[in-house]
Design an enzyme around this catalytic site. Structure first.
Site, PDB file in Angstrom:
ATOM      1  N   ASP A 146      -7.681   2.218   7.543  1.00  0.00           N
ATOM      2  CA  ASP A 146      -6.445   2.583   7.758  1.00  0.00           C
ATOM      3  C   ASP A 146      -6.283   3.651   8.928  1.00  0.00           C
ATOM      4  OD1 ASP A 146      -3.596   3.161   6.944  1.00  0.00           O
ATOM      5  OD2 ASP A 146      -3.975   2.987   4.847  1.00  0.00           O
TER       6      ASP A 146
ATOM      7  N   GLU B 270       0.852  -1.173  -0.267  1.00  0.00           N
ATOM      8  CA  GLU B 270       0.203   0.045   0.105  1.00  0.00           C
ATOM      9  C   GLU B 270       0.921   1.151  -0.091  1.00  0.00           C
ATOM     10  OE1 GLU B 270      -2.479   3.323   1.726  1.00  0.00           O
ATOM     11  OE2 GLU B 270      -0.486   2.435   2.518  1.00  0.00           O
TER      12      GLU B 270
HETATM   13 ZN   LIG Z   1      -1.737   3.490   5.839  1.00  0.00          ZN
END
Ligand SMILES: [Zn+2]
Length: 327
Positions: free
Chosen positions: A216, A193
């Site tokens: 997140d 990511e």
């Molecule tokens: Zn992150």
């Protein structure tokens, strides 16, 4: 959840090198899912079978770190950041290679003005005197993660890699809590990511979900002289309306806000013009996926001293669980 988080941050998972953290997550979640797969990108895809909607929950396993680009005659290592590392934060921090070798990040000269900090003048010192000695421990392309002790002040947790092991912990908690639900749930722990939402791309294609929720962390901006913002750690999970990579799907926004209200839970809304999460990749996969992004507010992002309020993570898990029941 604090013990779970402590286990998750204890293992390194620099982008592209997530095997060890994937193993730890596998151990923690396997009792609550029916099937676990790993794809070629290293994504860990954990499936709870069901007959209704196909739901993808995603959190990234990888963390920022450094990669060795050159070893000089005296055994000092030059490096690049893996993901968006903050060079100012990195100075005089410790990093740990996967074989346990510890290094210290230092600078060629006395730094007079931090504004003038040049990444190319930084190096890693692993305490050797020659290139030959260094090569016995570290090679070109080896990665290292930042070292940051796990510390707890009541509900405040300080550690490296809370981005995004906090999100991984939220997904594991959700899997533990969800019972008697007919939806087919894919708990996806994504890779890479931090270097461009890469794992999420292939995972979203494979899962082909009806909808997705990404968990997140995000900077609340509640520290002295931060850009003015009403967001704070401890004030509840953040529902991200927008960032540079995605815009929340209107129905997903309604679902999450209604779920928070039904729980009588504090939540915060964030509109950002920078940053991005796996939601960016998932929302545009195949023919498009209704996607939302929930974030645990986290101070000092991408540093070895990231800080969250554990209650925000606990509430994020409750919010995800409630949203799934409301579908
Ligand atoms: Zn992150």
């Amino acid at each position: 959840m604090i013990e779970l988080l402590a286990k998750l941050v204890a293992v390194s998972g620099v982008s592209g090198n997530e095997e060890k953290i994937a193993q730890v997550i596998n151990e923690e979640i396997k009792a609550y899912v029916d099937e676990i797969k790993t794809d070629a990108m290293g994504n860990l895809i954990c499936i709870k079978k069901g007959t209704e909607k196909r739901i993808m929950l995603a959190a990234h396993m990888d963390e920022t770190g450094v990669i060795v680009t050159h070893i000089d005659d005296n055994g000092f290592l030059r490096f690049s950041g893996m993901g968006g590392i903050n060079h100012f934060y990195s100075l005089h921090q410790k990093v740990e290679f996967y074989n346990g070798t510890i290094g210290v990040i230092s600078y060629e000269e006395q730094v007079e003005n931090l504004k003038d900090l040049k990444p190319e003048k930084m190096y890693i010192d692993i305490g050797v005197r020659t290139r030959e000695e260094a090569r016995k421990k570290v090679g070109i392309g080896d990665v290292a993660a930042f070292v940051g002790t796990f510390a707890v002040n009541e509900n405040m947790v300080i550690s490296k890699a809370l981005d995004d092991r906090a999100g991984c912990a939220v997904l594991i908690e959700t899997a533990r809590a969800l019972k008697d639900n007919n939806n087919e749930i894919y708990y996806v722990f994504t890779t890479q990511e931090e270097v461009g939402l890469r794992g999420a791309k292939t995972a979203a294609y494979a899962v082909n979900p009806d909808l997705a929720i990404v968990v997140d962390v995000t900077n609340p901006g509640d520290t002295p002289n931060a850009k003015p913002s009403l967001l704070k750690i401890g004030n509840g999970p953040i529902i991200k309306i927008m960032d540079r990579a995605s815009i929340i799907h209107p129905e997903m926004k309604e679902l999450l806000i209604n779920s928070a209200k039904a729980l009588n839970m504090n939540y915060q809304l964030k509109v950002a013009t920078s940053g991005g999460t796996d939601a960016g990749a998932i929302s545009v996969s195949r023919e498009g996926v209704p996607t939302a992004s929930i974030a645990v507010p986290c101070r000092y992002l991408h540093s070895p001293v990231e800080m969250i309020d554990i209650n925000d993570a606990i509430n994020a898990a409750k919010l995800v669980e409630k949203a799934i029941y409301k579908l």
